[in-house]
Each structure stands twice: as structure tokens, then as C-alpha cells.
Design an enzyme around this catalytic site. Structure first.
Site, PDB file in Angstrom:
ATOM      1  N   ASP A  35      11.485   3.049  -8.919  1.00 42.99           N
ATOM      2  CA  ASP A  35      10.107   2.612  -8.687  1.00 42.99           C
ATOM      3  C   ASP A  35       9.750   1.629  -9.798  1.00 42.99           C
ATOM      4  O   ASP A  35      10.496   1.479 -10.766  1.00 42.99           O
ATOM      5  CB  ASP A  35       9.140   3.803  -8.672  1.00 42.99           C
ATOM      6  CG  ASP A  35       7.937   3.542  -7.763  1.00 42.99           C
ATOM      7  OD1 ASP A  35       7.749   4.273  -6.779  1.00 42.99           O
ATOM      8  OD2 ASP A  35       7.177   2.579  -8.047  1.00 42.99           O
ATOM      9  N   TYR A 143      -1.291  -6.511   5.945  1.00 44.55           N
ATOM     10  CA  TYR A 143      -0.227  -5.511   6.005  1.00 44.55           C
ATOM     11  C   TYR A 143       0.472  -5.539   7.367  1.00 44.55           C
ATOM     12  O   TYR A 143       1.702  -5.579   7.457  1.00 44.55           O
ATOM     13  CB  TYR A 143      -0.861  -4.137   5.754  1.00 44.55           C
ATOM     14  CG  TYR A 143       0.052  -2.957   5.900  1.00 44.55           C
ATOM     15  CD1 TYR A 143       1.125  -2.774   5.046  1.00 44.55           C
ATOM     16  CD2 TYR A 143      -0.192  -1.988   6.878  1.00 44.55           C
ATOM     17  CE1 TYR A 143       1.957  -1.656   5.177  1.00 44.55           C
ATOM     18  CE2 TYR A 143       0.618  -0.875   7.006  1.00 44.55           C
ATOM     19  CZ  TYR A 143       1.691  -0.717   6.150  1.00 44.55           C
ATOM     20  OH  TYR A 143       2.493   0.385   6.278  1.00 44.55           O
ATOM     21  N   ILE A 173       0.661   9.243   7.824  1.00 44.93           N
ATOM     22  CA  ILE A 173       1.502  10.379   7.426  1.00 44.93           C
ATOM     23  C   ILE A 173       0.676  11.363   6.596  1.00 44.93           C
ATOM     24  O   ILE A 173       0.046  10.981   5.604  1.00 44.93           O
ATOM     25  CB  ILE A 173       2.718   9.914   6.593  1.00 44.93           C
ATOM     26  CG1 ILE A 173       3.481   8.789   7.308  1.00 44.93           C
ATOM     27  CG2 ILE A 173       3.630  11.102   6.282  1.00 44.93           C
ATOM     28  CD1 ILE A 173       4.240   9.191   8.528  1.00 44.93           C
TER      29      ILE A 173
END
Ligand code: SER
Length: 316
Positions: A35, A143, A173
Site C-alpha cells: 500500500d 470514478y 461492499i
């Protein structure tokens, strides 16, 4: 050296749980988490971890070459709400990271790519109910534009260069381990945290805004299933529609009230309402079901039960 898996964006909502699952399946040492920073310490300390900027081609390439990485899961992205605030950053991160990984596969440094797309590829002109795999797609968020363009490039790299890239259009989610960040569907996670802490929640979407959603366990299962399916089964190399359930803020509140009867929801729609209004209410995923046997397990009440139980335990 045995071949390794690299997860880019491993500290995020999906990346963190995907890392645990892949380590369970393939062995901790075979799954490198990465990350841009070390914001999730449990993950950083739970196995191989490296700081990696998804926009830095050479850094990704070096990591793959030095560790014999053959499969990359590219989970780093700016989501819908953040993307509207920082359009150029969303374009830059979402597109360049994808090109970097696709180009590594084209150069045969790596062999397999997973890249998530989203229900955000659809737009206001898309049929809203039971949205089919192939339909009008005119996304109106930055997006959504990056995801739609990304899908086209995935298919292009597959057709032109034989790249084994696989993708799913994730709905919202819902999960309890890691908070989502910057999405329009995030309310469906926040609401559980607030229900337990304050018994009330002010929702940034209006009460009847239906959106497609999926519990994290189902999302991870879908990701593992598509990546382990026979290559011939994956006939769609742009991205697969994936469906779980659909519900509105009012319905999720009612599901919570079965456990916390005095829970109260109020509504104060903000700029995310317009984003939600541009997306489908429900998704038809018959191709995913037929091609690689997709089936979801968790319905709304099962999700609510699991979310409340796990969050309660975690916060004790
Ligand atoms: N969960 C995402 C978002 O809300 C959709 O892919 O931006």
C-alpha cells in the site's frame, strides 16, 4: 523461488480481507501485501508487506521481478465520492495504475491480473432494474468513467496481447473489518457502526434509494472463484456484472431495528444522492452464474446479524 502474489492497495476495505484470504489459501509468505502507507498495522505485521505507490511503474516492476510475483490484484483506487472532489487525481491513480499492471503482463513480467470494476460504470441512461451485462453505459462520475475505460483496456489487452486479466463489477461492499473510504455505498457500513454506538444514524442518501450490495465474504469468494476458474470459462474480459442483494436505507434500518428496536434513522441527502441516482438499483449477473458458477450467500438480514455481532465483539 516459488511464484508470488502481489496485492496493491492491501490496506483498503477489500484489499485487507483479500490479503487474509489469499494467505490462507496460498500461504502467508507467498502473498505480498502493499500500500502507499502503513495505515493498517495488523496487516503490515501479519506477513510480507511493502510500501508501494500504484502510480510508480518501476517500483511495481522491481517488486514483481525481485520477488517472482506472477499474479497482481490491483485494489488501489479513488472511489466515487472522493473522485468527484479530486477528479484529476482519480483519473491519474485509477488509469495509470491499471496501465502499469497491464503493461507488466504484456511484457510477461507477470502472468495474471485481477482488477475490480464497479456498478459505477453504469449511468442515468442505463436500465435501472435488473441491469444486464450488455447495455447502455454512460457513467457520469469520474470514478465510473475510469472504470468503464479501464474495462475497455482490459478487454483490449486480452484480445491484442493475450493478457490474462479478470474483473468483476463490484456493487457496494458491506464489511466489518476495515472501513470503506470515499464511496457512495459507504452508508451501508457506517449505519451499523452508528447503530451500535449511538442508536441513530443520519443517512446521506434518501430513504428509498435502492442500490446493489454484497457482503464482503461473498465479494471475496467471487474474487477467488473468478481467479481460479479455467481461463476458457472467462469469456468476458472486460468485467462481469455481479449481484448480491439490493436494498434501500429504509430497508437496512428496518433490518437493524429487528435487533436494536429503538434505532432511529434520519435522512439528509448530500452530493452523493446524485451519484446513487445515476446507478442501477439491481443487477443481472447471469453471465457470472453461467460462466464460473457465481452465487451469493448473504441476504440483508444475514448481513445485519453478522455485522452487529462482529462489530460488537470487535469493540469490546
Ligand atoms: N462502492 C463504490 C462506491 O460507492 C462503488 O463501486 O464508490
Amino acid at each position: 523461488m516459488s511464484s508470488k502474489i502481489l496485492i496493491i492497495g492491501a490496506c483498503g476495505q477489500i484489499g485487507s480481507e483479500l490479503t487474509s484470504k489469499l494467505r490462507e489459501i496460498y500461504g502467508t509468505d507467498n502473498v505480498i501485501a502493499s500500500d502507499i502507507n502503513t495505515r493498517k498495522l495488523e496487516l503490515v505485521n501479519s506477513g510480507p508487506f511493502t510500501i508501494l505507490d500504484a502510480k510508480n511503474f518501476n517500483a511495481i516492476k522491481d517488486c514483481c521481478k525481485n520477488n517472482n510475483v506472477k499474479t497482481v490484484y490491483l485494489m488501489a483506487a479513488l472511489l466515487s465520492a472522493t473522485g468527484e472532489k479530486y477528479p484529476m487525481e482519480a483519473w491519474d491513480l485509477n488509469m495509470n495504475s491499471l496501465f502499469h499492471v497491464l503493461n507488466l503482463a504484456k511484457e510477461k513480467v507477470i502472468d495474471h491480473v485481477f482488477w475490480p470494476s464497479s456498478i459505477a460504470v453504469f449511468g442515468p441512461t442505463t436500465p435501472k432494474e435488473n441491469t444486464p451485462q450488455y447495455t447502455i453505459m454512460e457513467p457520469t462520475t469520474v470514478y465510473g468513467i475510469t472504470k468503464q475505460v479501464g474495462e475497455r483496456w482490459c478487454e483490449y489487452y486480452h484480445n491484442k496481447y493475450g493478457v490474462d486479466v479478470r474483473s468483476i463489477r463490484y456493487p457496494g461492499i458491506i464489511s466489518w473489518k476495515t472501513l470503506p473510504g470515499g464511496g457512495t455505498t459507504d452508508y451501508a457500513v457506517e449505519i451499523y457502526h452508528k447503530a451500535l454506538k449511538e442508536k441513530k444514524y443520519e443517512c446521506f442518501l434518501s430513504e428509498n434509494t435502492a442500490l446493489p450490495m454484497l457482503f464482503m465474504d461473498d465479494a471475496i469468494k467471487a474474487t477467488v472463484d473468478i481467479m481460479t476458474a479455467n481461463p476458457e470459462a472467462i469469456a468476458i474480459r472486460s468485467s462481469y456484472n455481479l449481484s448480491g442483494i439490493s436494498f434501500t436505507p429504509k430497508e437496512i434500518a428496518a433490518s437493524i431495528q429487528k435487533h436494536i428496536p429503538d434505532f432511529k434513522i434520519t435522512y439528509k441527502p448530500d452530493f452523493r444522492q446524485q451519484i446513487a441516482d445515476s446507478w442501477p438499483k439491481s443487477i443481472n449477473d447471469s453471465e457470472a452464474c453461467e460462466h464460473w458458477n457465481w452465487k451469493h450467500s448473504f441476504d440483508l438480514d444475514a448481513i445485519t446479524k453478522e455485522m452487529l455481532t462482529q462489530l460488537k465483539e470487535k469493540n469490546q
